[in-house]
Design an enzyme around this catalytic site. Structure first.
Site, short mmCIF file in Angstrom:
data_model
loop_
_atom_site.label_atom_id
_atom_site.label_comp_id
_atom_site.label_asym_id
_atom_site.label_seq_id
_atom_site.Cartn_x
_atom_site.Cartn_y
_atom_site.Cartn_z
N TYR A 37 -8.61 3.45 -15.05
CA TYR A 37 -8.35 3.95 -16.41
C TYR A 37 -7.95 2.86 -17.40
O TYR A 37 -7.73 3.14 -18.58
CB TYR A 37 -7.33 5.10 -16.37
CG TYR A 37 -7.90 6.41 -15.83
CD1 TYR A 37 -9.24 6.54 -15.48
CD2 TYR A 37 -7.08 7.54 -15.69
CE1 TYR A 37 -9.76 7.74 -15.00
CE2 TYR A 37 -7.59 8.74 -15.20
CZ TYR A 37 -8.92 8.83 -14.87
OH TYR A 37 -9.42 10.03 -14.39
N GLY A 72 -9.71 4.00 -5.78
CA GLY A 72 -8.38 3.44 -6.02
C GLY A 72 -7.31 4.04 -5.13
O GLY A 72 -7.52 4.32 -3.95
N VAL A 73 -6.16 4.25 -5.73
CA VAL A 73 -5.02 4.76 -4.96
C VAL A 73 -5.29 6.19 -4.47
O VAL A 73 -4.87 6.59 -3.39
CB VAL A 73 -3.70 4.61 -5.76
CG1 VAL A 73 -3.63 5.52 -6.96
CG2 VAL A 73 -2.49 4.78 -4.87
N ASP A 74 -6.02 6.94 -5.27
CA ASP A 74 -6.37 8.32 -4.92
C ASP A 74 -7.19 8.35 -3.62
O ASP A 74 -6.90 9.12 -2.68
CB ASP A 74 -7.19 8.88 -6.10
CG ASP A 74 -7.37 10.38 -6.10
OD1 ASP A 74 -7.13 11.00 -5.05
OD2 ASP A 74 -7.74 10.93 -7.14
N SER A 91 -2.68 4.69 -14.12
CA SER A 91 -3.65 4.40 -15.20
C SER A 91 -4.09 2.94 -15.32
O SER A 91 -4.93 2.64 -16.17
CB SER A 91 -3.14 4.84 -16.59
OG SER A 91 -3.33 6.21 -16.78
N THR A 92 -3.53 2.03 -14.51
CA THR A 92 -3.84 0.60 -14.74
C THR A 92 -5.03 0.08 -13.95
O THR A 92 -5.32 -1.11 -13.99
CB THR A 92 -2.60 -0.29 -14.46
OG1 THR A 92 -2.28 -0.19 -13.07
CG2 THR A 92 -1.42 0.10 -15.30
N GLY A 93 -5.70 0.96 -13.21
CA GLY A 93 -6.89 0.56 -12.46
C GLY A 93 -8.13 1.03 -13.20
O GLY A 93 -8.45 0.53 -14.28
N ASP A 132 0.86 -1.18 0.00
CA ASP A 132 0.00 0.00 0.00
C ASP A 132 0.90 1.24 0.00
O ASP A 132 1.71 1.43 0.92
CB ASP A 132 -0.85 -0.06 1.28
CG ASP A 132 -1.73 1.15 1.47
OD1 ASP A 132 -1.64 2.12 0.67
OD2 ASP A 132 -2.51 1.14 2.44
N ILE A 133 0.76 2.07 -1.01
CA ILE A 133 1.66 3.22 -1.16
C ILE A 133 1.56 4.20 0.01
O ILE A 133 2.52 4.89 0.33
CB ILE A 133 1.42 3.92 -2.52
CG1 ILE A 133 2.66 4.72 -2.92
CG2 ILE A 133 0.16 4.77 -2.51
CD1 ILE A 133 2.68 5.15 -4.36
#
Ligand code: APR
Length: 177
Positions: free
Chosen positions: A122, A33-35, A118-120, A11-12
């Protein structure tokens, strides 16, 4: 490949680095997502600062403080939505990494963690995205001793495995040259 580039599964938001990169949307006003994870971990002051920025076009990056995150900075970049490859997606994803590294360099950042932009939501194909991510990191590090570590943080075993195999392939082809 440059030995300062490493991969971890995780987890970032937990990374103890100078800056983490966010895969944001153009409004910079938060999402999933990550955001979503970054905004939850940083606290509401992050959204308040993002509101002052007036958004960010695809391929560009903006920097804010990290608030409650272990990282001092968050670099928000907006990746392209995958549209079957006919909408300049590769170049726009390249621009994201380039813009994020350039901003990091200007802020004296020495360690940075990045997600797979972009890989989630998007839907950019992950292997293709990994090749772009590693090659931009490599280009940025060449002849640059400001950075001591560039960590790609992959969410889940599958993303980690795909990135590891792309990384190994690129490292192998670099050795043959
Ligand atoms: N740490 C690291 N990586 C994560 C985390 C996390 N906590 N959560 C998700 N990811 C991974 C996903 O598995 C994916 O591989 O980040 C990658 C990018 O996925 P998204 O977060 O969906 O980002 P993206 O595809 O660039 O889409 C951006 O999604 O949430 C919205 O506001 C955001 O609209 C924007 C869009």
């Amino acid at each position: 490949m440059d030995s300062r580039i490493t991969l971890v599964e995780g987890d970032i938001t937990r990374q103890r680095v100078d800056a983490i990169v966010n895969a944001a949307k153009e409004s910079l006003l938060g999402g999933g997502g990550v955001d979503g994870a970054i905004h939850r971990a940083a606290g509401p002051e992050l959204l308040a600062e993002c509101r002052t920025l007036g958004g960010c076009p695809t391929g560009e990056a903006r920097i804010t403080k990290g608030y409650n995150l272990p990282a001092k900075w968050v670099i928000h970049t907006v990746g392209p939505v995958w549209r079957q490859g006919g909408a300049n997606e590769d170049a726009l994803l390249t621009d994201c990494y380039r813009s994020a590294f350039a901003l990091a360099a200007r802020h004296g950042i020495r360690s940075i963690a990045l997600p797979s932009i972009s890989t989630g939501a998007y839907r950019f194909p992950i292997e293709r995205a990994a090749r772009i991510a590693f090659s931009e990191a490599e280009k940025h590090l060449a002849g640059n001793d400001q950075f001591k570590s560039v960590v790609f943080v992959l969410f889940g075993a599958k993303a980690y495995e795909i990135h590891s195999s792309v990384h190994a392939r690129l490292a192998g082809s670099a050795r043959e040259r």
